[in-house]
Design a protein around this motif. Structure first.
Motif, PDB file in Angstrom:
ATOM      1  N   ARG A   1      -6.009   2.181 -19.815  1.00 47.64           N
ATOM      2  CA  ARG A   1      -5.226   2.570 -20.994  1.00 47.64           C
ATOM      3  C   ARG A   1      -5.988   2.182 -22.257  1.00 47.64           C
ATOM      4  NH1 ARG A   1      -1.451  -0.215 -22.280  1.00 47.64           N
ATOM      5  NH2 ARG A   1      -1.758  -2.090 -21.040  1.00 47.64           N
ATOM      6  N   VAL A   2      -7.101   2.815 -22.503  1.00 50.46           N
ATOM      7  CA  VAL A   2      -7.914   2.375 -23.628  1.00 50.46           C
ATOM      8  C   VAL A   2      -8.747   3.527 -24.168  1.00 50.46           C
ATOM      9  CG1 VAL A   2      -9.888   1.704 -22.219  1.00 50.46           C
ATOM     10  CG2 VAL A   2      -9.468   0.527 -24.383  1.00 50.46           C
ATOM     11  N   ALA A   3      -9.003   3.469 -25.471  1.00 49.35           N
ATOM     12  CA  ALA A   3      -9.902   4.443 -26.101  1.00 49.35           C
ATOM     13  C   ALA A   3     -11.331   3.936 -25.964  1.00 49.35           C
ATOM     14  CB  ALA A   3      -9.538   4.615 -27.570  1.00 49.35           C
ATOM     15  N   ARG A   4     -12.146   4.648 -25.218  1.00 46.40           N
ATOM     16  CA  ARG A   4     -13.497   4.172 -24.913  1.00 46.40           C
ATOM     17  C   ARG A   4     -14.340   3.964 -26.175  1.00 46.40           C
ATOM     18  NH1 ARG A   4     -11.149   3.904 -20.751  1.00 46.40           N
ATOM     19  NH2 ARG A   4     -11.879   4.318 -18.644  1.00 46.40           N
ATOM     20  N   LEU A   5     -14.210   4.880 -27.131  1.00 42.71           N
ATOM     21  CA  LEU A   5     -15.026   4.769 -28.334  1.00 42.71           C
ATOM     22  C   LEU A   5     -14.656   3.530 -29.147  1.00 42.71           C
ATOM     23  CD1 LEU A   5     -17.258   6.008 -29.979  1.00 42.71           C
ATOM     24  CD2 LEU A   5     -15.576   7.472 -31.115  1.00 42.71           C
ATOM     25  N   ALA A   6     -13.368   3.186 -29.183  1.00 41.44           N
ATOM     26  CA  ALA A   6     -12.944   1.956 -29.863  1.00 41.44           C
ATOM     27  C   ALA A   6     -13.589   0.741 -29.204  1.00 41.44           C
ATOM     28  CB  ALA A   6     -11.425   1.835 -29.841  1.00 41.44           C
ATOM     29  N   LEU A   7     -13.684   0.756 -27.880  1.00 42.52           N
ATOM     30  CA  LEU A   7     -14.324  -0.348 -27.164  1.00 42.52           C
ATOM     31  C   LEU A   7     -15.797  -0.466 -27.529  1.00 42.52           C
ATOM     32  CD1 LEU A   7     -12.900  -0.321 -23.525  1.00 42.52           C
ATOM     33  CD2 LEU A   7     -12.234  -1.709 -25.477  1.00 42.52           C
ATOM     34  N   VAL A   8     -16.471   0.665 -27.654  1.00 41.17           N
ATOM     35  CA  VAL A   8     -17.897   0.640 -28.013  1.00 41.17           C
ATOM     36  C   VAL A   8     -18.082  -0.031 -29.369  1.00 41.17           C
ATOM     37  CG1 VAL A   8     -19.899   2.060 -28.586  1.00 41.17           C
ATOM     38  CG2 VAL A   8     -18.476   2.656 -26.623  1.00 41.17           C
ATOM     39  N   TYR A   9     -17.216   0.308 -30.336  1.00 42.30           N
ATOM     40  CA  TYR A   9     -17.313  -0.316 -31.662  1.00 42.30           C
ATOM     41  C   TYR A   9     -17.004  -1.819 -31.587  1.00 42.30           C
ATOM     42  CZ  TYR A   9     -17.716   4.222 -33.985  1.00 42.30           C
ATOM     43  OH  TYR A   9     -18.154   5.452 -34.420  1.00 42.30           O
ATOM     44  N   LEU A  10     -16.030  -2.193 -30.771  1.00 44.72           N
ATOM     45  CA  LEU A  10     -15.713  -3.617 -30.615  1.00 44.72           C
ATOM     46  C   LEU A  10     -16.896  -4.369 -29.993  1.00 44.72           C
ATOM     47  CD1 LEU A  10     -12.008  -3.572 -29.361  1.00 44.72           C
ATOM     48  CD2 LEU A  10     -12.845  -4.476 -31.532  1.00 44.72           C
ATOM     49  N   GLY A  11     -17.506  -3.759 -28.979  1.00 42.73           N
ATOM     50  CA  GLY A  11     -18.672  -4.393 -28.353  1.00 42.73           C
ATOM     51  C   GLY A  11     -19.825  -4.543 -29.319  1.00 42.73           C
ATOM     52  N   ALA A  12     -20.071  -3.505 -30.139  1.00 46.53           N
ATOM     53  CA  ALA A  12     -21.140  -3.580 -31.131  1.00 46.53           C
ATOM     54  C   ALA A  12     -20.842  -4.638 -32.183  1.00 46.53           C
ATOM     55  CB  ALA A  12     -21.333  -2.217 -31.794  1.00 46.53           C
ATOM     56  N   THR A  13     -19.546  -4.770 -32.553  1.00 44.45           N
ATOM     57  CA  THR A  13     -19.157  -5.815 -33.509  1.00 44.45           C
ATOM     58  C   THR A  13     -19.412  -7.194 -32.935  1.00 44.45           C
ATOM     59  OG1 THR A  13     -17.440  -4.383 -34.441  1.00 44.45           O
ATOM     60  CG2 THR A  13     -17.259  -6.734 -34.878  1.00 44.45           C
ATOM     61  N   ALA A  14     -19.069  -7.382 -31.662  1.00 43.09           N
ATOM     62  CA  ALA A  14     -19.327  -8.668 -31.000  1.00 43.09           C
ATOM     63  C   ALA A  14     -20.820  -8.986 -30.995  1.00 43.09           C
ATOM     64  CB  ALA A  14     -18.784  -8.642 -29.570  1.00 43.09           C
ATOM     65  N   GLN A  15     -21.646  -7.968 -30.773  1.00 44.39           N
ATOM     66  CA  GLN A  15     -23.102  -8.170 -30.809  1.00 44.39           C
ATOM     67  C   GLN A  15     -23.553  -8.599 -32.198  1.00 44.39           C
ATOM     68  OE1 GLN A  15     -25.383  -4.788 -29.504  1.00 44.39           O
ATOM     69  NE2 GLN A  15     -27.322  -5.623 -30.250  1.00 44.39           N
ATOM     70  N   ASN A  16     -23.038  -7.929 -33.231  1.00 46.77           N
ATOM     71  CA  ASN A  16     -23.425  -8.279 -34.603  1.00 46.77           C
ATOM     72  C   ASN A  16     -22.978  -9.690 -34.971  1.00 46.77           C
ATOM     73  OD1 ASN A  16     -24.498  -5.748 -34.839  1.00 46.77           O
ATOM     74  ND2 ASN A  16     -22.778  -4.903 -36.006  1.00 46.77           N
ATOM     75  N   LEU A  17     -21.753 -10.045 -34.596  1.00 49.66           N
ATOM     76  CA  LEU A  17     -21.238 -11.379 -34.918  1.00 49.66           C
ATOM     77  C   LEU A  17     -22.055 -12.465 -34.234  1.00 49.66           C
ATOM     78  CD1 LEU A  17     -17.386 -10.760 -34.699  1.00 49.66           C
ATOM     79  CD2 LEU A  17     -18.685 -11.303 -36.765  1.00 49.66           C
ATOM     80  N   SER A  18     -22.394 -12.244 -32.971  1.00 47.08           N
ATOM     81  CA  SER A  18     -23.141 -13.266 -32.230  1.00 47.08           C
ATOM     82  C   SER A  18     -24.571 -13.404 -32.719  1.00 47.08           C
ATOM     83  CB  SER A  18     -23.139 -12.941 -30.731  1.00 47.08           C
ATOM     84  OG  SER A  18     -23.823 -11.715 -30.497  1.00 47.08           O
ATOM     85  N   ALA A  19     -25.086 -12.355 -33.392  1.00 42.45           N
ATOM     86  CA  ALA A  19     -26.470 -12.395 -33.891  1.00 42.45           C
ATOM     87  C   ALA A  19     -26.563 -12.887 -35.322  1.00 42.45           C
ATOM     88  CB  ALA A  19     -27.097 -11.000 -33.800  1.00 42.45           C
ATOM     89  N   ALA A  20     -25.409 -13.049 -36.005  1.00 43.53           N
ATOM     90  CA  ALA A  20     -25.427 -13.464 -37.409  1.00 43.53           C
ATOM     91  C   ALA A  20     -26.080 -14.832 -37.547  1.00 43.53           C
ATOM     92  CB  ALA A  20     -24.002 -13.503 -37.963  1.00 43.53           C
ATOM     93  N   THR A  21     -26.969 -14.972 -38.519  1.00 43.18           N
ATOM     94  CA  THR A  21     -27.715 -16.229 -38.677  1.00 43.18           C
ATOM     95  C   THR A  21     -26.806 -17.397 -39.011  1.00 43.18           C
ATOM     96  OG1 THR A  21     -28.097 -15.638 -41.001  1.00 43.18           O
ATOM     97  CG2 THR A  21     -29.810 -15.050 -39.413  1.00 43.18           C
TER      98      THR A  21
END
Length: 587
Positions: A160-180
């Protein structure tokens, strides 16, 4: 008033009007109350039209959503024109020209909306993904993202999920974890939530581009989180999730996903007791599966010339086989040696060869694997060439690992292709400024010198003289120990006696014995054995010369060692053999 009276009868029940909390859905059977809630929602929709105005006005308009976010009435209002107007206003706000407004709208939209509002949810996730990480921290968006990722993991399991929304959430998690500026506290439970979503995505049977992108982003986020958030990854079994991502990436194959997963696992494998704590230890299903998966991925990546992946996976297997006998037994040594021979032949990047050689050296610690590996043509042919390549090119790390591999493998086999060239380069290694390389080369000569033919080669290339210099002058105890051990073998026969002056070596060995003393009986024992064998090389008339320092030191050490535990037995046995030799030569 009825609620007020009820709270007086039962003090545990708080007095809070239902219309204010938006949490008690009493209006389902109460048309006047339902009409009032819809009217209030209509007023909010009117206010939210200001989301397209100036940033200040837009943020002020957004404040009207706060009571609805804290309650749950908005979720329960399904078919209502005012609700649709609110969602439409939020979508318009997500297109605002000011980044701060867009992020605030996205934050509140994700807090307010559920899975029925797919398009608005996708737009909100995209707005957060496009924002700078520092702005997300400042506007307290990270807790919302973490909660949304955790919720998405469950929704994905239920399809029960919008796949594209998940992709954006995953990319956000990547950006947050890489922030200096990212720290453990600022990320909250992001790593645990990402692990949960990663497992759900791996378990999802649907093969799609969105799933592959999501896996790639999530594995990159965990790669960035290592090792600062290793405890969260341990709690959430992040290694198991990453192993699943590795398998999923290999099945397509999708190399960015495989690279991210292998980088994260390689980083985690450097942590103390990683294989025991994160994977359950040797014999556990997750542990054994990861070792097998890493081998398969290594071979596939090697065949496709994916150097970065090969280096990380070989590093992972090197760490796995360093102290884990079970992991060593799971490695296919012939397959590994074939990869090494191929890499050496096509002159792959040096780190690839180094990491593969290290795994071979680790596997050779296991007797059954070492004996099998020592008979493989790739080992016999290529290790001598790699020694020469490393010695001539002054490639220190490669030289250390190749010499260590020769040390371990020569325990089972005392010859390689072109033994004289191999011994000659090992002599160069004995004179290297790196103490570890010197120590490994001396140990290799200790194994190789068990063969009479190799001892003759060692004498020809000057290995005995180099070893004698180490005994006399090297500051490292481990180097001296290994060099003395090699001299024990070099002095065992009359056919190939060392070319060094025996009396000089004896003086140096006596000095080693005296320095070792009672504090290092292991070194003292091997020194006694070397002295014993060198004395046997002397003619009887030469044995009449006594060294008072030797016998006085020996008597003193034997007397002290007799009162020590069984660890002193080897020294006492060697010392008694030396005393007996003295007695026989005095006859």
């Amino acid at each position: 008033m009825s609620e007020a009276r009820a709270s007086l009868k039962d003090p545990s029940r708080p007095f809070t009007p239902a219309a204010m909390t938006r949490a008690r859905l009493l209006w389902a059977d109460d048309e006047p109350l339902q009409k009032r809630v819809e009217d209030e929602l209509g007023s909010v929709a009117c206010e939210l039209k200001g989301l397209t105005s100036s940033p200040r006005s837009a943020l002020k308009a957004l404040e009207t959503l706060r009571p609805w976010i804290e309650g749950s009435a908005f979720t329960a209002v399904e078919r209502c024109r005012a609700r649709a107007d609110v969602v439409r206003s939020l979508e318009n706000g997500l297109a605002h020209g000011d980044a701060r407004v867009r992020v605030c709208v996205a934050r509140d939209a994700l807090s307010l909306l559920k899975e029925d509002d797919t398009q608005c949810e996708i737009a909100a996730c995209r707005a957060i993904y496009e924002a700078e990480p520092e702005l997300l921290f400042e506007l307290e968006v990270v807790p919302v993202v973490v909660a949304k990722i955790a919720e998405a993991a469950q929704r994905l399991r239920e399809q029960r999920v919008a796949r594209l929304a998940l992709v954006y959430l995953g990319a956000t998690a990547q950006n947050l974890s890489a922030a200096t500026a990212t720290t453990f506290d600022r990320l909250g439970g992001l790593a645990c939530a990402v692990c949960d979503l990663l497992r759900s995505a791996v378990d999802s049977a649907e093969a799609s581009e969105e799933r592959s992108e999501l896996l790639t982003h999530l594995s990159a986020a965990l790669r960035n989180a290592c090792p600062s958030q290793v405890r969260q990854l341990e709690t959430a079994r992040g290694a198991v999730a990453l192993a699943g991502a590795l398998r999923a990436g290999l099945a397509e194959p999708r190399w960015p996903l495989v690279l991210n997963a292998s980088r994260a696992l390689a980083r985690l494998s450097s942590q103390p007791r990683f294989f025991e704590v994160h994977l359950g230890g040797p014999g556990a299903a997750a542990h054994d599966q990861l070792v097998r998966d890493a081998q398969d991925a290594l071979a596939t990546a090697h065949a496709h010339l994916q150097t970065g992946i090969v280096v990380r996976l070989a590093f992972l297997l090197g760490n796995a086989t360093a102290d884990d006998a079970r992991a060593r037994m799971l490695v296919s040594v012939p397959r590994l040696v074939d990869l090494l021979a191929t890499s050496a032949e096509r002159d792959d990047e040096e780190q690839v060869v180094i990491k593969l050689v290290r795994i071979v050296a680790n596997c050779a610690i296991e007797p059954t694997l070492g004996a099998r590996a020592a008979r493989l043509r790739g080992v016999i042919a290529w290790l001598p060439r790699l020694v020469r390549r490393a010695a001539v090119g002054r490639r220190e790390e490669l030289l250390l690992n190749v010499v260590a591999a020769i040390t371990n493998l020569s325990y089972y086999r005392s010859f390689f292709d072109d033994d004289q060239a191999t011994c000659s380069h090992l002599v160069d290694a004995l004179l290297h400024p790196n103490h570890e390389i010197v120590c490994e080369a001396a140990r290799a000569f200790g194994n190789l010198s068990r063969s009479a033919a190799t001892r003759n080669i060692m004498r020809t290339v000057g290995a005995d003289e180099a070893l004698a210099l180490l005994v006399a002058h090297h500051p490292s105890r481990n180097v001296v120990f290994a060099a003395v051990g090699s001299l024990v073998n070099l002095a065992t026969d009359d056919e190939y006696p060392p070319t060094v002056k025996t009396s000089s070596v004896l003086d140096d060995l006596v000095n080693v014995l005296r320095r070792a003393g009672i504090q290092d009986l292991g070194l003292a024992a091997v020194a006694c054995k070397a002295i014993h064998n060198f004395l046997l090389l002397l003619r009887p008339t030469e044995g009449e010369r006594d060294d008072d320092r030797l016998w006085a030191s020996l008597d003193e050490l034997v007397e002290a060692a007799q009162h020590l535990p069984a660890a002193a037995d080897d020294f006492i046995s060697a010392a008694r053999a030396l005393r007996e030799l003295r007695r026989r030569r005095r006859r």
